[in-house]
Motif scaffolding. Sequence first.
Motif, PDB file in Angstrom:
ATOM      1  N   ASP A   1       0.758  -1.281   0.209  1.00 42.45           N
ATOM      2  CA  ASP A   1       0.215  -0.070   0.263  1.00 42.45           C
ATOM      3  C   ASP A   1       0.760   1.283   0.039  1.00 42.45           C
ATOM      4  OD1 ASP A   1      -2.417  -1.567  -0.050  1.00 42.45           O
ATOM      5  OD2 ASP A   1      -2.392  -1.598   2.149  1.00 42.45           O
ATOM      6  N   LYS A   2       2.131   1.169   0.055  1.00 39.01           N
ATOM      7  CA  LYS A   2       3.056   2.183   0.378  1.00 39.01           C
ATOM      8  C   LYS A   2       3.808   2.264  -1.157  1.00 39.01           C
ATOM      9  CE  LYS A   2       7.184   3.966   2.700  1.00 39.01           C
ATOM     10  NZ  LYS A   2       8.215   3.801   3.686  1.00 39.01           N
ATOM     11  N   LEU A   3       3.547   3.811  -1.661  1.00 36.50           N
ATOM     12  CA  LEU A   3       4.201   3.788  -2.962  1.00 36.50           C
ATOM     13  C   LEU A   3       5.427   4.528  -2.714  1.00 36.50           C
ATOM     14  CD1 LEU A   3       1.094   4.809  -5.278  1.00 36.50           C
ATOM     15  CD2 LEU A   3       2.480   2.637  -4.944  1.00 36.50           C
ATOM     16  N   ILE A   4       6.365   4.145  -3.562  1.00 39.84           N
ATOM     17  CA  ILE A   4       7.831   4.841  -3.291  1.00 39.84           C
ATOM     18  C   ILE A   4       8.091   5.370  -4.826  1.00 39.84           C
ATOM     19  CG2 ILE A   4      10.128   4.660  -3.182  1.00 39.84           C
ATOM     20  CD1 ILE A   4       9.673   2.149  -1.451  1.00 39.84           C
ATOM     21  N   THR A   5       8.483   6.914  -4.590  1.00 38.75           N
ATOM     22  CA  THR A   5       8.963   7.349  -6.164  1.00 38.75           C
ATOM     23  C   THR A   5      10.208   7.812  -6.073  1.00 38.75           C
ATOM     24  OG1 THR A   5       8.288   9.563  -5.440  1.00 38.75           O
ATOM     25  CG2 THR A   5       6.338   8.349  -6.054  1.00 38.75           C
ATOM     26  N   ASN A   6      10.951   8.332  -7.004  1.00 41.61           N
ATOM     27  CA  ASN A   6      12.220   9.012  -7.205  1.00 41.61           C
ATOM     28  C   ASN A   6      12.038   9.962  -6.246  1.00 41.61           C
ATOM     29  OD1 ASN A   6      10.473  10.099  -9.107  1.00 41.61           O
ATOM     30  ND2 ASN A   6      12.250  10.990 -10.407  1.00 41.61           N
ATOM     31  N   ASP A   7      11.136  10.861  -6.142  1.00 46.53           N
ATOM     32  CA  ASP A   7      11.608  11.824  -4.662  1.00 46.53           C
ATOM     33  C   ASP A   7      12.117  11.266  -3.551  1.00 46.53           C
ATOM     34  OD1 ASP A   7      10.804  13.854  -6.598  1.00 46.53           O
ATOM     35  OD2 ASP A   7       8.416  13.907  -6.130  1.00 46.53           O
ATOM     36  N   ASN A   8      11.781  10.294  -3.305  1.00 46.50           N
ATOM     37  CA  ASN A   8      11.881   9.523  -1.970  1.00 46.50           C
ATOM     38  C   ASN A   8      13.522   9.199  -1.990  1.00 46.50           C
ATOM     39  OD1 ASN A   8       9.281   7.935  -2.458  1.00 46.50           O
ATOM     40  ND2 ASN A   8       9.537   8.628  -0.358  1.00 46.50           N
ATOM     41  N   ILE A   9      14.425   9.581  -2.921  1.00 45.00           N
ATOM     42  CA  ILE A   9      15.669   9.134  -3.000  1.00 45.00           C
ATOM     43  C   ILE A   9      16.592  10.427  -3.094  1.00 45.00           C
ATOM     44  CG2 ILE A   9      15.724   6.791  -3.627  1.00 45.00           C
ATOM     45  CD1 ILE A   9      16.531   7.773  -6.376  1.00 45.00           C
ATOM     46  N   LYS A  10      15.891  11.800  -3.134  1.00 46.70           N
ATOM     47  CA  LYS A  10      16.475  12.975  -3.489  1.00 46.70           C
ATOM     48  C   LYS A  10      17.000  13.300  -2.197  1.00 46.70           C
ATOM     49  CE  LYS A  10      14.384  14.295  -7.744  1.00 46.70           C
ATOM     50  NZ  LYS A  10      13.248  15.327  -8.265  1.00 46.70           N
ATOM     51  N   GLY A  11      18.003  14.457  -2.046  1.00 43.45           N
ATOM     52  CA  GLY A  11      18.421  15.142  -0.584  1.00 43.45           C
ATOM     53  C   GLY A  11      19.721  14.619  -0.059  1.00 43.45           C
TER      54      GLY A  11
ATOM     55  N   ASP B   1      23.378  11.513  -6.863  1.00 41.72           N
ATOM     56  CA  ASP B   1      23.655  12.720  -6.120  1.00 41.72           C
ATOM     57  C   ASP B   1      22.526  13.245  -5.505  1.00 41.72           C
ATOM     58  OD1 ASP B   1      22.476  14.312  -7.871  1.00 41.72           O
ATOM     59  OD2 ASP B   1      24.107  15.261  -8.839  1.00 41.72           O
ATOM     60  N   HIS B   2      23.025  14.340  -4.584  1.00 40.05           N
ATOM     61  CA  HIS B   2      21.776  14.867  -3.650  1.00 40.05           C
ATOM     62  C   HIS B   2      20.518  15.591  -4.545  1.00 40.05           C
ATOM     63  CE1 HIS B   2      24.065  18.408  -4.705  1.00 40.05           C
ATOM     64  NE2 HIS B   2      23.136  19.040  -4.136  1.00 40.05           N
ATOM     65  N   LYS B   3      20.622  15.813  -5.691  1.00 40.96           N
ATOM     66  CA  LYS B   3      19.736  16.073  -6.678  1.00 40.96           C
ATOM     67  C   LYS B   3      18.774  15.199  -7.255  1.00 40.96           C
ATOM     68  CE  LYS B   3      22.306  20.456  -7.436  1.00 40.96           C
ATOM     69  NZ  LYS B   3      22.764  21.239  -8.652  1.00 40.96           N
ATOM     70  N   GLY B   4      19.225  13.951  -6.933  1.00 38.56           N
ATOM     71  CA  GLY B   4      18.672  12.847  -7.769  1.00 38.56           C
ATOM     72  C   GLY B   4      18.968  12.574  -9.173  1.00 38.56           C
ATOM     73  N   ILE B   5      20.589  12.939  -9.523  1.00 36.52           N
ATOM     74  CA  ILE B   5      21.126  12.924 -10.756  1.00 36.52           C
ATOM     75  C   ILE B   5      21.668  11.362 -10.578  1.00 36.52           C
ATOM     76  CG2 ILE B   5      22.600  13.999 -12.632  1.00 36.52           C
ATOM     77  CD1 ILE B   5      20.048  15.433 -12.160  1.00 36.52           C
ATOM     78  N   ILE B   6      21.903  10.721 -11.657  1.00 41.51           N
ATOM     79  CA  ILE B   6      22.717   9.637 -11.595  1.00 41.51           C
ATOM     80  C   ILE B   6      24.198   9.962 -12.273  1.00 41.51           C
ATOM     81  CG2 ILE B   6      23.203   7.353 -12.761  1.00 41.51           C
ATOM     82  CD1 ILE B   6      20.221   7.002 -13.227  1.00 41.51           C
ATOM     83  N   ARG B   7      25.111   9.677 -11.092  1.00 46.00           N
ATOM     84  CA  ARG B   7      26.154  10.016 -11.667  1.00 46.00           C
ATOM     85  C   ARG B   7      27.277   8.874 -12.046  1.00 46.00           C
ATOM     86  NH1 ARG B   7      27.091  15.379  -9.429  1.00 46.00           N
ATOM     87  NH2 ARG B   7      28.954  15.397 -10.441  1.00 46.00           N
ATOM     88  N   PHE B   8      27.134   7.732 -11.554  1.00 45.93           N
ATOM     89  CA  PHE B   8      27.738   6.307 -11.835  1.00 45.93           C
ATOM     90  C   PHE B   8      26.869   5.240 -12.063  1.00 45.93           C
ATOM     91  CE2 PHE B   8      31.078   3.290 -10.961  1.00 45.93           C
ATOM     92  CZ  PHE B   8      31.909   3.501 -12.013  1.00 45.93           C
TER      93      PHE B   8
END
Length: 184
Positions: A52-62, A145-152
């Motif tokens: 019932d809990k949805l995870i989005t890419n916003d959960n991994i930013k910061g 990275d902290h902005k949610g950008i894939i770096r590697f």
Amino acid sequence: MKKLILFIPLAVFLVMGVLLYRGLFLNPQKLDSVLEGKPVPYFQLQDLYDPDKLITNDNIKGQVALLNVWGTWCPSCMYEHPFLMGLAKQNILPIYGINYRDEREAAIQLLAKDGNPYVLNVYDDKGRLGLDLGVYGAPESFLVDHKGIIRFRFAGPIDNKVWTDTLLPMVKQLQAEAKGASRL
């Protein structure tokens, strides 16, 4: 002319042989990701433990994080798991799991038995997120990275050598960049 046609299968065989031989020396861990430098693709998937809990890419930013694609069916993932457990205890960065093309109960049982290094665990039973990330197989890990950008992107199991030689220097650099950005 007829004799020349007889050599076509031989020429095709030789070309294929050269291509296959060259392929033996490619390192799948060094395959470039088209997503490096781009945001983690948008997703909205269930949490492994709570459908019932949805995870989005916003959960991994910061903060700088490691996305780890894994499955119970993957022997290399089982090899990598103890290292990830140790890494999680060091609290250097959050590790987010993507349970890829797996059975929910098998994954939950494995994590209950062997420990859970993941802050969150996305249940990607159909492999949609894996496909969007360009995953070739498991395990694969993405440094974000902290902005949610894939770096590697790293294909294969992470062990102490990979962590020390490749990933940790990048993590430190990305964390320093994040600190500098937060001061502005």
